[in-house]
Motif scaffolding. Structure first.
Motif, PDB file in Angstrom:
ATOM      1  N   ILE A  48       0.837  -1.199   0.000  1.00  0.00           N
ATOM      2  CA  ILE A  48       0.000   0.000   0.000  1.00  0.00           C
ATOM      3  C   ILE A  48       0.869   1.245   0.000  1.00  0.00           C
ATOM      4  O   ILE A  48       0.609   2.197  -0.743  1.00  0.00           O
ATOM      5  CB  ILE A  48      -0.960  -0.010   1.211  1.00  0.00           C
ATOM      6  CG1 ILE A  48      -2.026  -1.081   1.028  1.00  0.00           C
ATOM      7  CG2 ILE A  48      -1.608   1.349   1.404  1.00  0.00           C
ATOM      8  CD1 ILE A  48      -2.873  -1.316   2.267  1.00  0.00           C
ATOM      9  N   TYR A  49       1.895   1.242   0.808  1.00  0.00           N
ATOM     10  CA  TYR A  49       2.782   2.414   0.907  1.00  0.00           C
ATOM     11  C   TYR A  49       3.515   2.682  -0.408  1.00  0.00           C
ATOM     12  O   TYR A  49       3.630   3.819  -0.840  1.00  0.00           O
ATOM     13  CB  TYR A  49       3.779   2.205   2.052  1.00  0.00           C
ATOM     14  CG  TYR A  49       4.756   3.334   2.202  1.00  0.00           C
ATOM     15  CD1 TYR A  49       4.363   4.554   2.738  1.00  0.00           C
ATOM     16  CD2 TYR A  49       6.079   3.192   1.797  1.00  0.00           C
ATOM     17  CE1 TYR A  49       5.259   5.602   2.872  1.00  0.00           C
ATOM     18  CE2 TYR A  49       6.992   4.223   1.926  1.00  0.00           C
ATOM     19  CZ  TYR A  49       6.573   5.423   2.466  1.00  0.00           C
ATOM     20  OH  TYR A  49       7.469   6.449   2.587  1.00  0.00           O
ATOM     21  N   PRO A  71      -3.301   1.401  -3.003  1.00  0.00           N
ATOM     22  CA  PRO A  71      -4.306   0.424  -2.570  1.00  0.00           C
ATOM     23  C   PRO A  71      -4.738  -0.562  -3.656  1.00  0.00           C
ATOM     24  O   PRO A  71      -5.031  -1.717  -3.358  1.00  0.00           O
ATOM     25  CB  PRO A  71      -5.490   1.285  -2.139  1.00  0.00           C
ATOM     26  CG  PRO A  71      -4.966   2.650  -1.950  1.00  0.00           C
ATOM     27  CD  PRO A  71      -3.763   2.772  -2.820  1.00  0.00           C
ATOM     28  N   ALA A  81      -2.236  -3.366  -3.812  1.00  0.00           N
ATOM     29  CA  ALA A  81      -2.362  -4.213  -2.622  1.00  0.00           C
ATOM     30  C   ALA A  81      -3.620  -5.065  -2.685  1.00  0.00           C
ATOM     31  O   ALA A  81      -3.622  -6.208  -2.225  1.00  0.00           O
ATOM     32  CB  ALA A  81      -2.368  -3.350  -1.362  1.00  0.00           C
TER      33      ALA A  81
END
Length: 115
Positions: free
Chosen positions: A49-50, A54, A57
């Motif tokens: 995610i980072y 999103p 992910a």
């Protein structure tokens, strides 16, 4: 290098949290279940995610779920081969790997079509 350090720290914290949870629950065989896979998956998804956002992910989590479903089916097949067919563990495991691959890749393809 930083990614590995973050994965190490987050994974260690989550493993510790799951170990405490497993110590509280009965039976104690939950300790192995809660030990590694959830913490590694959560750390990996957090980093995904980072770094990638999103949506990336989400696709990774679909792949994780497909692999988990395939592993459950693989485990059932191994148990059936060991108990009902009385096949040796090595041969039952080797035969069920084919089942795991078929299920995992089928689910992966199906999940890929939906994104």
């Amino acid at each position: 290098m930083t990614e590995y350090l973050v994965r190490f720290l987050v994974g260690g914290i989550v493993v510790s949290a799951f170990a405490v949870l497993a110590d509280v629950l009965k039976p104690k065989s939950f300790a192995g279940l809660f030990g590694a896979a959830p913490s590694v998956a959560l750390a990996t998804l957090g980093i995904a995610i980072y770094q990638h956002g999103p949506s990336y992910a989400a696709s990774q989590s679909l792949s994780m779920m497909a692999g988990a479903i395939a592993l459950v089916i693989n485990s059932v097949v191994v148990c059936q081969l060991l108990i009902r067919a009385r096949i040796r563990a090595l041969w039952a495991t080797m035969a069920s790997v084919v089942v795991w691959l078929i299920v995992a890749f089928s689910l992966w393809i199906i999940a890929g079509m939906q994104t």
